[in-house]
Design a protein around this motif. Structure first.
Motif, PDB file in Angstrom:
ATOM      1  N   ALA A 113     -16.364 -17.419  13.357  1.00 14.78           N
ATOM      2  CA  ALA A 113     -16.586 -17.761  14.765  1.00 14.78           C
ATOM      3  C   ALA A 113     -17.513 -18.960  14.908  1.00 14.78           C
ATOM      4  N   VAL A 114     -18.568 -19.010  14.077  1.00 15.60           N
ATOM      5  CA  VAL A 114     -19.495 -20.147  14.125  1.00 15.60           C
ATOM      6  C   VAL A 114     -18.790 -21.418  13.664  1.00 15.60           C
ATOM      7  N   VAL A 115     -17.913 -21.278  12.669  1.00  9.62           N
ATOM      8  CA  VAL A 115     -17.102 -22.429  12.245  1.00  9.62           C
ATOM      9  C   VAL A 115     -16.253 -22.916  13.412  1.00  9.62           C
ATOM     10  N   GLY A 116     -15.704 -21.958  14.175  1.00  8.94           N
ATOM     11  CA  GLY A 116     -14.936 -22.332  15.363  1.00  8.94           C
ATOM     12  C   GLY A 116     -15.781 -23.099  16.362  1.00  8.94           C
ATOM     13  N   VAL A 117     -17.031 -22.674  16.549  1.00 15.32           N
ATOM     14  CA  VAL A 117     -17.950 -23.390  17.439  1.00 15.32           C
ATOM     15  C   VAL A 117     -18.190 -24.806  16.919  1.00 15.32           C
ATOM     16  N   PHE A 118     -18.441 -24.921  15.622  1.00 15.52           N
ATOM     17  CA  PHE A 118     -18.752 -26.212  15.017  1.00 15.52           C
ATOM     18  C   PHE A 118     -17.565 -27.174  15.117  1.00 15.52           C
ATOM     19  N   ILE A 119     -16.357 -26.680  14.821  1.00 14.24           N
ATOM     20  CA  ILE A 119     -15.161 -27.522  14.883  1.00 14.24           C
ATOM     21  C   ILE A 119     -14.894 -27.955  16.322  1.00 14.24           C
ATOM     22  N   ALA A 120     -14.995 -26.992  17.249  1.00  8.55           N
ATOM     23  CA  ALA A 120     -14.792 -27.328  18.657  1.00  8.55           C
ATOM     24  C   ALA A 120     -15.812 -28.363  19.121  1.00  8.55           C
ATOM     25  N   TYR A 121     -17.047 -28.218  18.652  1.00  8.57           N
ATOM     26  CA  TYR A 121     -18.102 -29.183  18.999  1.00  8.57           C
ATOM     27  C   TYR A 121     -17.733 -30.588  18.514  1.00  8.57           C
ATOM     28  N   ASN A 122     -17.270 -30.687  17.253  1.00  9.32           N
ATOM     29  CA  ASN A 122     -16.883 -31.995  16.713  1.00  9.32           C
ATOM     30  C   ASN A 122     -15.766 -32.631  17.528  1.00  9.32           C
ATOM     31  N   ILE A 123     -14.792 -31.800  17.938  1.00  7.13           N
ATOM     32  CA  ILE A 123     -13.666 -32.321  18.713  1.00  7.13           C
ATOM     33  C   ILE A 123     -14.128 -32.777  20.093  1.00  7.13           C
ATOM     34  N   VAL A 124     -14.974 -31.966  20.721  1.00  8.03           N
ATOM     35  CA  VAL A 124     -15.480 -32.303  22.060  1.00  8.03           C
ATOM     36  C   VAL A 124     -16.301 -33.586  22.021  1.00  8.03           C
ATOM     37  N   VAL A 125     -17.163 -33.723  21.013  1.00  8.41           N
ATOM     38  CA  VAL A 125     -18.000 -34.918  20.886  1.00  8.41           C
ATOM     39  C   VAL A 125     -17.145 -36.155  20.656  1.00  8.41           C
ATOM     40  N   ALA A 126     -16.099 -36.009  19.840  1.00  2.00           N
ATOM     41  CA  ALA A 126     -15.233 -37.151  19.545  1.00  2.00           C
ATOM     42  C   ALA A 126     -14.492 -37.640  20.778  1.00  2.00           C
ATOM     43  N   ASN A 127     -14.226 -36.730  21.713  1.00  2.00           N
ATOM     44  CA  ASN A 127     -13.450 -37.088  22.905  1.00  2.00           C
ATOM     45  C   ASN A 127     -14.301 -37.238  24.159  1.00  2.00           C
ATOM     46  N   ASN A 128     -15.632 -37.211  23.993  1.00  2.00           N
ATOM     47  CA  ASN A 128     -16.505 -37.276  25.158  1.00  2.00           C
ATOM     48  C   ASN A 128     -17.455 -38.465  25.016  1.00  2.00           C
ATOM     49  N   PRO A 129     -17.464 -39.341  25.990  1.00  2.00           N
ATOM     50  CA  PRO A 129     -18.328 -40.520  25.904  1.00  2.00           C
ATOM     51  C   PRO A 129     -19.815 -40.189  26.046  1.00  2.00           C
ATOM     52  N   PHE A 130     -20.119 -38.999  26.543  1.00  2.00           N
ATOM     53  CA  PHE A 130     -21.516 -38.619  26.749  1.00  2.00           C
ATOM     54  C   PHE A 130     -22.003 -37.746  25.590  1.00  2.00           C
ATOM     55  N   SER A 131     -23.254 -37.860  25.275  1.00  2.00           N
ATOM     56  CA  SER A 131     -23.838 -37.104  24.170  1.00  2.00           C
ATOM     57  C   SER A 131     -23.935 -35.624  24.532  1.00  2.00           C
ATOM     58  N   ILE A 132     -23.483 -34.764  23.620  1.00  2.00           N
ATOM     59  CA  ILE A 132     -23.553 -33.319  23.808  1.00  2.00           C
ATOM     60  C   ILE A 132     -24.263 -32.726  22.598  1.00  2.00           C
ATOM     61  N   GLN A 133     -25.321 -31.980  22.842  1.00  2.00           N
ATOM     62  CA  GLN A 133     -26.053 -31.377  21.745  1.00  2.00           C
ATOM     63  C   GLN A 133     -25.358 -30.096  21.271  1.00  2.00           C
ATOM     64  N   PHE A 134     -25.453 -29.854  19.968  1.00  2.00           N
ATOM     65  CA  PHE A 134     -24.852 -28.637  19.429  1.00  2.00           C
ATOM     66  C   PHE A 134     -25.583 -27.414  20.002  1.00  2.00           C
ATOM     67  N   PRO A 135     -24.835 -26.454  20.551  1.00  2.00           N
ATOM     68  CA  PRO A 135     -25.468 -25.295  21.210  1.00  2.00           C
ATOM     69  C   PRO A 135     -25.910 -24.237  20.196  1.00  2.00           C
ATOM     70  N   VAL A 136     -27.055 -24.452  19.575  1.00  2.00           N
ATOM     71  CA  VAL A 136     -27.542 -23.555  18.527  1.00  2.00           C
ATOM     72  C   VAL A 136     -27.698 -22.121  19.048  1.00  2.00           C
ATOM     73  N   PHE A 137     -28.254 -21.979  20.238  1.00  2.00           N
ATOM     74  CA  PHE A 137     -28.496 -20.650  20.798  1.00  2.00           C
ATOM     75  C   PHE A 137     -27.181 -19.914  21.056  1.00  2.00           C
ATOM     76  N   ASP A 138     -26.217 -20.624  21.668  1.00  2.00           N
ATOM     77  CA  ASP A 138     -24.921 -20.003  21.942  1.00  2.00           C
ATOM     78  C   ASP A 138     -24.176 -19.681  20.648  1.00  2.00           C
ATOM     79  N   ALA A 139     -24.282 -20.554  19.643  1.00  2.00           N
ATOM     80  CA  ALA A 139     -23.630 -20.297  18.357  1.00  2.00           C
ATOM     81  C   ALA A 139     -24.212 -19.047  17.700  1.00  2.00           C
ATOM     82  N   THR A 140     -25.515 -18.846  17.844  1.00  2.00           N
ATOM     83  CA  THR A 140     -26.148 -17.639  17.318  1.00  2.00           C
ATOM     84  C   THR A 140     -25.634 -16.400  18.050  1.00  2.00           C
ATOM     85  N   LYS A 141     -25.520 -16.519  19.372  1.00  2.00           N
ATOM     86  CA  LYS A 141     -24.954 -15.410  20.152  1.00  2.00           C
ATOM     87  C   LYS A 141     -23.530 -15.096  19.713  1.00  2.00           C
TER      88      LYS A 141
END
Length: 283
Positions: free
Chosen positions: A20-48
């Motif tokens: 599940a955390v891998v899913g969060v990480f991969i989704a984060y990479n995809i979102v960042v690649a397609n988003n012109p604005f900086s998005i921080q990795f959601p460490v707290f949500d990934a832990t949840k």
């Protein structure tokens, strides 16, 4: 505590939580690649996410053992309930508490995560009480539930199309799990028949069930390069997933060539572990 972790099958829970955390990480990479604005990795949500998946997976294993106590007395007498280490009612209450805590924690991430957690919890209860003893549909349910750990990770970014980004990983995990579940049904055919279950090997025979499991396994192997071809994974993924593919082929050989479902099931499990490693390395 050790007994309750054994009831939950904590090793499987940990693999699911990592997925599940891998899913969060991969989704984060995809979102960042397609988003012109900086998005921080959601460490707290990934832990949840990891905690939710660990709890709900453990709850599912516990309630499965609750309903399968008669089968396990034949097939797995060393498990906590048939061995007498945990009482039947205690196991039920423990499982329901884990389901409730996991769903509430998931809803605190966002409503999509909460909905997935609730649906999966209800499906796990229905699977354990009824669906497991039906041909193929039970196997498909387990496949979906395993693959949905990636969907759950992607749902953290549902507003940025995170679920679409991890869908191919969901598909691969689902196919591989369905194949392994059919093989496990072949392995457990005697206990299942004694309990009156109507699993696929009982209805169509072990040999035909083995052919179907092998076919689904080969489809998963053929589809394994897709994450790389879709630019979701790096070249490292291809090298490591090749090892997983080899193990899948060996698992198929064990069930078709050697008629050894126990060995085949173990090889499928090892292959899925390598596939998970390949997802982590490739992301």
């Amino acid at each position: 505590m050790q007994t309750y972790l054994k009831l939950m099958r904590s090793g499987n829970c940990l693999m699911a939580a990592i997925a599940a955390v891998v899913g969060v990480f991969i989704a984060y990479n995809i979102v960042v690649a397609n988003n012109p604005f900086s998005i921080q990795f959601p460490v707290f949500d990934a832990t949840k996410v990891s905690l939710v998946v660990f709890m709900i997976t453990g709850a599912g294993n516990a309630i499965n053992d609750y309903f399968d106590v008669d089968i396990d007395r034949v097939n797995k007498p060393e498990r906590p309930i048939p061995s007498g280490m945990i009482g039947l009612r205690t196991a039920l209450y423990f499982s329901l508490a884990l389901f409730a805590m996991g769903t509430i924690l998931a809803a605190s991430i966002n409503m999509i995560c909460g909905a997935i957690a609730l649906i999966n919890s209800l499906l796990l209860i229905y699977y354990a009480s009824n669906l497991k003893r039906t041909a193929l549909f039970g196997n498909i349910a387990v496949g979906y539930l395993t693959g949905s750990t990636f969907l759950f990770g992607g749902a953290v970014f549902f507003e940025n199309d995170g679920i679409n980004g991890v869908f191919v990983l969901f598909l691969l995990a689902t196919l591989a799990t369905i194949a392994r579940e059919i093989v496990k049904d072949i392995e457990d055919i005697e206990g299942d028949r004694e309990d009156g279950a109507r699993t696929l090997p009982i209805l169509i025979g072990s040999q035909k069930a083995a052919y179907l499991a092998s076919l689904i396994g080969f489809v998963a192997v053929l589809a394994s390069p897709l994450p790389y071809l879709q630019s979701l994974m790096s070249l490292r993924y291809l090298f490591i997933v090749a090892l997983a593919d080899i193990l899948f082929v060996v698992a198929v050989y064990q069930i078709l060539g050697k008629n050894n479902p126990a060995k085949s099931s173990k090889m499928f499990k090892m292959a899925m572990a390598f596939a998970l490693i390949s997802f982590i390395a490739g992301a």
